[in-house]
Enzyme design. Structure first.
Site, PDB file in Angstrom:
ATOM      1  N   GLY A 153       3.363 -13.020 -29.997  1.00 48.21           N
ATOM      2  CA  GLY A 153       2.271 -13.985 -29.938  1.00 48.21           C
ATOM      3  C   GLY A 153       1.007 -13.272 -29.517  1.00 48.21           C
ATOM      4  O   GLY A 153       0.914 -12.046 -29.659  1.00 48.21           O
ATOM      5  N   HIS A 154       0.062 -13.998 -29.003  1.00 46.06           N
ATOM      6  CA  HIS A 154      -1.206 -13.375 -28.631  1.00 46.06           C
ATOM      7  C   HIS A 154      -1.021 -12.437 -27.448  1.00 46.06           C
ATOM      8  O   HIS A 154      -0.839 -12.878 -26.317  1.00 46.06           O
ATOM      9  CB  HIS A 154      -2.256 -14.445 -28.329  1.00 46.06           C
ATOM     10  CG  HIS A 154      -2.947 -14.884 -29.572  1.00 46.06           C
ATOM     11  ND1 HIS A 154      -2.413 -15.832 -30.417  1.00 46.06           N
ATOM     12  CD2 HIS A 154      -4.089 -14.461 -30.155  1.00 46.06           C
ATOM     13  CE1 HIS A 154      -3.209 -15.980 -31.452  1.00 46.06           C
ATOM     14  NE2 HIS A 154      -4.228 -15.165 -31.320  1.00 46.06           N
ATOM     15  N   GLY A 155      -1.100 -11.148 -27.762  1.00 41.80           N
ATOM     16  CA  GLY A 155      -0.886 -10.148 -26.731  1.00 41.80           C
ATOM     17  C   GLY A 155      -1.805 -10.342 -25.542  1.00 41.80           C
ATOM     18  O   GLY A 155      -1.429 -10.072 -24.405  1.00 41.80           O
TER      19      GLY A 155
ATOM     20  N   GLY B 222      -2.401  -4.465 -27.995  1.00 44.01           N
ATOM     21  CA  GLY B 222      -1.906  -5.685 -27.364  1.00 44.01           C
ATOM     22  C   GLY B 222      -0.800  -5.403 -26.366  1.00 44.01           C
ATOM     23  O   GLY B 222      -0.714  -4.312 -25.784  1.00 44.01           O
TER      24      GLY B 222
ATOM     25  N   SER C 184       2.719  -8.082 -40.696  1.00 43.42           N
ATOM     26  CA  SER C 184       2.303  -7.946 -39.299  1.00 43.42           C
ATOM     27  C   SER C 184       3.005  -6.797 -38.590  1.00 43.42           C
ATOM     28  O   SER C 184       2.837  -6.629 -37.379  1.00 43.42           O
ATOM     29  CB  SER C 184       2.605  -9.256 -38.561  1.00 43.42           C
ATOM     30  OG  SER C 184       3.950  -9.624 -38.767  1.00 43.42           O
TER      31      SER C 184
ATOM     32  N   THR D 237       4.646  -3.612 -33.956  1.00 46.58           N
ATOM     33  CA  THR D 237       3.657  -4.515 -34.559  1.00 46.58           C
ATOM     34  C   THR D 237       2.471  -3.729 -35.107  1.00 46.58           C
ATOM     35  O   THR D 237       2.211  -2.604 -34.664  1.00 46.58           O
ATOM     36  CB  THR D 237       3.155  -5.518 -33.491  1.00 46.58           C
ATOM     37  OG1 THR D 237       2.307  -6.490 -34.095  1.00 46.58           O
ATOM     38  CG2 THR D 237       2.365  -4.825 -32.384  1.00 46.58           C
TER      39      THR D 237
ATOM     40  N   ARG E 166      -8.173  -1.829 -30.406  1.00 48.07           N
ATOM     41  CA  ARG E 166      -7.482  -2.886 -29.643  1.00 48.07           C
ATOM     42  C   ARG E 166      -5.972  -2.609 -29.609  1.00 48.07           C
ATOM     43  O   ARG E 166      -5.352  -2.319 -30.618  1.00 48.07           O
ATOM     44  CB  ARG E 166      -7.746  -4.246 -30.294  1.00 48.07           C
ATOM     45  CG  ARG E 166      -7.068  -5.417 -29.588  1.00 48.07           C
ATOM     46  CD  ARG E 166      -5.726  -5.754 -30.200  1.00 48.07           C
ATOM     47  NE  ARG E 166      -5.144  -6.963 -29.631  1.00 48.07           N
ATOM     48  CZ  ARG E 166      -3.888  -7.358 -29.826  1.00 48.07           C
ATOM     49  NH1 ARG E 166      -3.082  -6.627 -30.562  1.00 48.07           N
ATOM     50  NH2 ARG E 166      -3.427  -8.454 -29.293  1.00 48.07           N
TER      51      ARG E 166
HETATM   52  N1  ASP Z   1       1.859  -9.555 -29.576  1.00 48.26           N
HETATM   53  C1  ASP Z   1       1.292  -8.841 -30.697  1.00 48.26           C
HETATM   54  C2  ASP Z   1      -0.065  -8.328 -30.331  1.00 48.26           C
HETATM   55  O1  ASP Z   1      -0.789  -9.019 -29.655  1.00 48.26           O
HETATM   56  C3  ASP Z   1       1.188  -9.632 -31.928  1.00 48.26           C
HETATM   57  C4  ASP Z   1       2.252 -10.684 -32.124  1.00 48.26           C
HETATM   58  O2  ASP Z   1       3.335 -10.603 -31.630  1.00 48.26           O
HETATM   59  O3  ASP Z   1       2.008 -11.655 -32.817  1.00 48.26           O
HETATM   60  O4  ASP Z   1      -0.400  -7.247 -30.762  1.00 48.26           O
END
Ligand code: ASP
Length: 302
Positions: A212-214, A190, A50, A178, A188
């Site tokens: 996490g989910h950006g 994040g 990742s 990341t 895209r």
């Molecule tokens: N926050 C990152 C993103 O959304 C990914 C992650 O940290 O899991 O790109």
């Protein structure tokens, strides 16, 4: 929990970052070098799918990297959507040190990296390419329904390396890097490379880094919010709680979406928290070298 020097990093692979950063901090080195070295070590590890080399590609099969380094509002630099150059965190540092800008993206960032002497190389490993091919077979290459957040592979494989370091002189710096959500829509970006979203550091207060989910974190300026809460007197735990509650209330995360933060105050007090179980924080100081559950899990039991 306050010791100096100290380095905190996200997820299990944060231990790799801490090892690299601690080699600098324990010798009296500065926090910015430690944060960069920590992110760089994870970017260069092909087993981390990742971040950096070995990161999973986007839906078109391209690995694109996002990174941000920050020591203060007047000392930050970032890159987004960078292909073929590594380490993204070090390119971000050059943006900070050598340009009047904060963020370079895509081909412009790649040209800058080349001009700065970073070697061009493929970032797609065989393992990552095979995972992408499997994903294409299983999902017919349909990326749009993945953005509902129900992509199980994406759930398993997304994770930013986020580092906060505090050196013997009391300086704080942070870095994050990341390859973003796996199989993301090309283009895209994040939260990670955006100041105040994936990372924020203000030497008057402290710093915070998110993962996490950006799409959750960047809707509430997550790390800026945490630092501002600490500025008003909140503890790191309370500040993180405010950001997680804001995300939970206003961003409608689905039950499988994660958001997690680490916060470090300038006096060395720190904390970590996440929406739901699964996040871990790696901690290293002269007395501690450990991987632990965060003190705060907003929705415990889920
Ligand atoms: N926050 C990152 C993103 O959304 C990914 C992650 O940290 O899991 O790109």
């Amino acid at each position: 929990m306050n010791q100096t020097p100290l380095i905190l990093s996200t997820w299990r692979f944060g231990q790799i970052a801490n090892r690299a950063g601690w080699a600098i901090l324990s010798q009296g080195g500065n926090a910015l070098d430690a944060a960069e070295a920590g992110c760089r070590a994870v970017e260069e590890d092909p087993s981390v799918t990742s971040v950096g080399f070995g990161g999973y590609p986007d839906a078109a099969g391209e690995v694109t990297l996002d990174a941000l380094i920050m020591a203060a509002p007047h000392r930050c630099g970032a890159v987004a959507c960078v292909r073929d150059y590594l380490p993204a965190i070090s390119i971000a540092r050059r943006v900070m040190e050598k340009t009047p800008h904060v963020l370079l993206v895509g081909p412009g960032a790649e040209a800058f990296a080349a001009a700065e002497g970073f070697p061009q190389r493929s970032l797609l490993t065989r393992e990552a390419r095979e995972a992408w091919q499997r994903w294409k077979q299983e999902h017919g290459g349909n990326i749009f329904d993945k953005h509902s957040g129900d992509n199980s592979l994406a759930q398993d494989a997304h994770d930013t390396i986020g580092v906060l370091a505090l050196d013997v002189e009391g300086r704080i710096a942070g870095g994050c890097s990341t390859s973003g959500l796996p199989f993301k829509l090309p283009g895209r970006v994040g939260d990670s490379p955006l100041v105040g979203h994936g990372l924020y550091v203000d030497p008057e207060v402290g710093g915070a880094v998110g993962t996490g989910h950006g799409e959750l974190i960047m809707r509430v300026c997550g790390t800026f919010l945490i630092v501002e809460e600490m500025r008003k007197g909140s503890s790191p735990t309370a500040a993180i709680k405010t950001a997680l509650e804001r995300i939970n209330r206003q961003c409608r995360p689905n039950p499988r979406q994660q958001a997690a933060f680490i916060a470090l105050r300038r006096d060395g007090e720190w904390s970590a928290g996440c929406l739901r179980k699964g996040f871990q924080v790696a901690v290293r100081s002269a007395k501690v070298d450990t991987l632990m559950e965060p003190p705060l899990v907003l929705m415990d039991g889920e």
